[in-house]
Design a protein around this motif. Structure first.
Motif, PDB file in Angstrom:
ATOM      1  N   ASN A 148      -2.881   7.229   3.742  1.00 25.54           N
ATOM      2  CA  ASN A 148      -1.932   7.645   3.030  1.00 25.54           C
ATOM      3  C   ASN A 148      -0.736   7.217   3.758  1.00 25.54           C
ATOM      4  OD1 ASN A 148      -3.191   9.372   1.417  1.00 25.54           O
ATOM      5  ND2 ASN A 148      -3.058  11.151   2.771  1.00 25.54           N
ATOM      6  N   THR A 149      -0.668   6.172   4.531  1.00 25.93           N
ATOM      7  CA  THR A 149       0.460   5.410   5.204  1.00 25.93           C
ATOM      8  C   THR A 149       1.016   4.649   4.287  1.00 25.93           C
ATOM      9  OG1 THR A 149      -0.611   5.664   7.261  1.00 25.93           O
ATOM     10  CG2 THR A 149       1.243   4.204   7.341  1.00 25.93           C
ATOM     11  N   ARG A 150       2.402   4.505   4.156  1.00 27.95           N
ATOM     12  CA  ARG A 150       3.019   3.744   3.052  1.00 27.95           C
ATOM     13  C   ARG A 150       3.315   2.238   3.935  1.00 27.95           C
ATOM     14  NH1 ARG A 150       6.623   6.797  -0.617  1.00 27.95           N
ATOM     15  NH2 ARG A 150       7.701   4.771  -0.825  1.00 27.95           N
ATOM     16  N   MET A 151       2.883   1.338   3.210  1.00 27.62           N
ATOM     17  CA  MET A 151       2.851   0.048   3.601  1.00 27.62           C
ATOM     18  C   MET A 151       3.684  -1.071   2.780  1.00 27.62           C
ATOM     19  SD  MET A 151      -1.039  -0.592   5.198  1.00 27.62           S
ATOM     20  CE  MET A 151      -1.747   0.849   6.198  1.00 27.62           C
ATOM     21  N   TYR A 152       4.261  -2.030   3.445  1.00 28.26           N
ATOM     22  CA  TYR A 152       4.943  -2.788   2.538  1.00 28.26           C
ATOM     23  C   TYR A 152       4.604  -4.242   2.929  1.00 28.26           C
ATOM     24  CZ  TYR A 152       8.125   1.287   1.732  1.00 28.26           C
ATOM     25  OH  TYR A 152       8.474   2.476   1.326  1.00 28.26           O
ATOM     26  N   GLU A 153       4.923  -4.992   1.803  1.00 25.74           N
ATOM     27  CA  GLU A 153       4.637  -6.481   2.274  1.00 25.74           C
ATOM     28  C   GLU A 153       6.101  -7.292   2.165  1.00 25.74           C
ATOM     29  OE1 GLU A 153       2.218 -10.100   0.265  1.00 25.74           O
ATOM     30  OE2 GLU A 153       2.425  -8.493  -0.828  1.00 25.74           O
ATOM     31  N   GLY A 154       6.041  -8.069   2.966  1.00 19.68           N
ATOM     32  CA  GLY A 154       7.216  -8.729   3.167  1.00 19.68           C
ATOM     33  C   GLY A 154       7.270 -10.048   2.109  1.00 19.68           C
ATOM     34  N   VAL A 155       8.236 -10.192   1.282  1.00 18.92           N
ATOM     35  CA  VAL A 155       8.247 -11.238   0.213  1.00 18.92           C
ATOM     36  C   VAL A 155       9.450 -11.785   0.272  1.00 18.92           C
ATOM     37  CG1 VAL A 155       7.875 -11.935  -2.141  1.00 18.92           C
ATOM     38  CG2 VAL A 155       6.377 -10.200  -1.253  1.00 18.92           C
TER      39      VAL A 155
END
Length: 130
Positions: free
Chosen positions: A65-72
């Motif tokens: 459930n951890t929110r993860m972000y991808e750098g773009v």
């Protein structure tokens, strides 16, 4: 003291050998540059592969459930853990395949230079036999 006819006969051989040596030198310099470039690319791909592996190891310890972000670029996009894990696996696999290709290319380049050297050695031996 050598006779004048000997000099005339030896000159074409010397020119032919000189040409072969200069071609070998050009080929070796070109090959050395290509091998150095391949080594640099392998080093970069190894770095990418290690980075993806370490990131995957860190992500695997996090909860689902951890929110993860991808750098773009200069922004970050919310991604699921599965998507990011899949992207990292693809990065690792792609880097591994490219490394294998570059290693094969290096082997081919080194073999071609060795063959050229062997051809010149054979030419020298045949000239000495004459």
């Amino acid at each position: 003291m050598r006779s004048p006819t000997f000099r005339k006969m030896a000159a074409p051989v010397d020119l032919e050998l000189k040409k072969a040596f200069s071609e070998l030198q050009v080929k070796m310099i070109d090959t050395q540059q290509k091998v150095k470039l391949a080594d640099l690319q392998i080093e970069q791909l190894t770095h990418v592969q290690k980075h993806a592996n370490l990131t995957h190891a860190e992500i695997s310890t996090l909860g689902d459930n951890t929110r993860m972000y991808e750098g773009v670029g200069r922004m970050f996009i919310l991604q699921s853990k599965d998507d990011i894990t899949q992207q990292l696996k693809v990065k690792q696999k792609t880097a591994e395949e490219k490394i294998k290709e570059l290693e094969q290319k290096k082997v081919y380049l080194e073999r071609s230079v060795k063959e050229a050297e062997d051809n010149i050695r054979e030419m020298l031996l045949s000239r000495r036999a004459q």
